[in-house]
Motif scaffolding. Sequence first.
Motif, mmCIF file in Angstrom:
data_model
loop_
_atom_site.group_PDB
_atom_site.id
_atom_site.type_symbol
_atom_site.label_atom_id
_atom_site.label_comp_id
_atom_site.label_asym_id
_atom_site.label_seq_id
_atom_site.Cartn_x
_atom_site.Cartn_y
_atom_site.Cartn_z
ATOM 1 N N THR A 173 -23.046 -69.463 59.896
ATOM 2 C CA THR A 173 -24.493 -69.485 60.046
ATOM 3 C C THR A 173 -24.938 -69.047 61.428
ATOM 4 O O THR A 173 -26.088 -68.692 61.628
ATOM 5 N N ASP A 201 -25.915 -76.261 54.184
ATOM 6 C CA ASP A 201 -27.145 -76.747 53.535
ATOM 7 C C ASP A 201 -26.861 -77.373 52.182
ATOM 8 O O ASP A 201 -27.529 -78.335 51.790
ATOM 9 N N SER A 202 -25.884 -76.808 51.471
ATOM 10 C CA SER A 202 -25.515 -77.380 50.163
ATOM 11 C C SER A 202 -25.033 -78.818 50.364
ATOM 12 O O SER A 202 -25.393 -79.716 49.607
ATOM 13 N N ARG A 205 -27.968 -81.059 51.331
ATOM 14 C CA ARG A 205 -28.826 -81.338 50.170
ATOM 15 C C ARG A 205 -28.163 -82.373 49.260
ATOM 16 O O ARG A 205 -28.825 -83.273 48.727
ATOM 17 N N GLN A 264 -25.272 -80.728 62.866
ATOM 18 C CA GLN A 264 -26.233 -80.827 61.758
ATOM 19 C C GLN A 264 -25.996 -82.089 60.944
ATOM 20 O O GLN A 264 -26.948 -82.745 60.488
ATOM 21 N N TRP A 268 -28.534 -85.264 60.422
ATOM 22 C CA TRP A 268 -28.821 -85.897 59.144
ATOM 23 C C TRP A 268 -28.721 -87.409 59.272
ATOM 24 O O TRP A 268 -29.578 -88.156 58.774
#
Lengths: 394, 31
Positions: A173, A201-202, A205, A264, A268
């Motif tokens: 990324t 991101d998967s 999510r 990241q 979260w």
Amino acid sequence: HPVNIPRREKDFQGMLEYKREDEMKLVKNLILELKPRGVAVNLIPGLPAYILFMCLRHADYLNDDQKVRTLLTSTINSIKKILKKRGDDFETVSFWLANTCRFLHCLKQYSGDEAFMKHNTQRQNEHCLSNFDLAEYRQVISDLAIQIYQQLIKCMENILQPMIVSGMLEHETIQGVSGVKPTGLRKRTSSIADEGTYTLDSILRQLNAFHSIMCQHGTDPELIKQVVKQLFYIIGAVTLNNLLLRKDMCSWSKGMQIRYNVSQLEEWLRDKGLMTCGAKETLEPLIQAAQLLQVKKKTDEDAEAICSMCQALTTAQIVKVLNLYTPVNEFEERVSVAFIRTIQTRLRDRCESPQLLMDTKMIYPVTFPFSPSCVALETIQIPGSLNLAFLTRV
Amino acid sequence: PRPPPRPRILLKAPTLAEMEEMNLSEEEESP
């Protein structure tokens, strides 16, 4: 005409009367045929647990030990049955973990044991079990909750597993840090994942979905913390193990990518108020491996810095990363054998396991800290959608 | 003054494994 006089809620004793012959219908409608995504999505969290407990209270009130036993046995066996049937459905397992824990807390909160009555209202104290001490059944329910927890972790792991290597290691990324071709031109990167490729991101999510559903089900916050810690351990261990077996994952740019991905994940945790659950600490081996990919690896001073930095990695893991390390361009050299020998010499007095790979099947022991409820049993009403009209509020 | 509540009777419980065995044998017996 018979007059239906509505009783005031203060007149209810927080019990549910039922006939012995309706017990099977009770567990069938409330446990075996209840769909978490159907009717149950509109219930107050833990409602099945409260209903079962209120029935239990009535059997206790009648001083009917047989009725108490059969209700508890049917409840436990039905929960086990539904989890055997739909044990790979995350929502079902999460729903019954939350309700089993709530049932366990009710058995404690209303046991009459002073240790569990500290936060009770006067009314709640009046609703304690009158005749029976169910301490041994509490142990059985606790054992059941442990089994369900382990099943939940397995379920979540199966969902996350295909995403981890792709999302944490393979998908890039960060623009501009992937390897430079010998011609000096940058490799073509894409911010859009190929169809079917999992990204970070998967993973995020999916973590969101897990967290949201557990909260909806009324899972104890302390239990959610333990689940998240376990999931982060799995993510860290699978990622590190893959890195340790792949030369193409051991470069400076991969180290950069991993550190970004870890940040990241930490973001979260921060967003969900889970920074103190121990999850971040489980990523320490991966974080240190990523740092190892980025630090200098030439001098004795570099070796000393590496040895003090990599406390969460075994010697075998440090040596493997150094052996696999791939320079980004032709100007950088591979790690010298002499340097690796220096590292091994410095670490020879460590008392540690010689194993290379992390144990991805390790599950932290789970606990269920007592969590009393402020729900007033006498106010609970049963929705018609549960098909439990044969229960009478008492 | 209210009399003190009488002590609750401890109900002995089978283990989870014993409950499962009893359940299995009941399922085998029933048609």
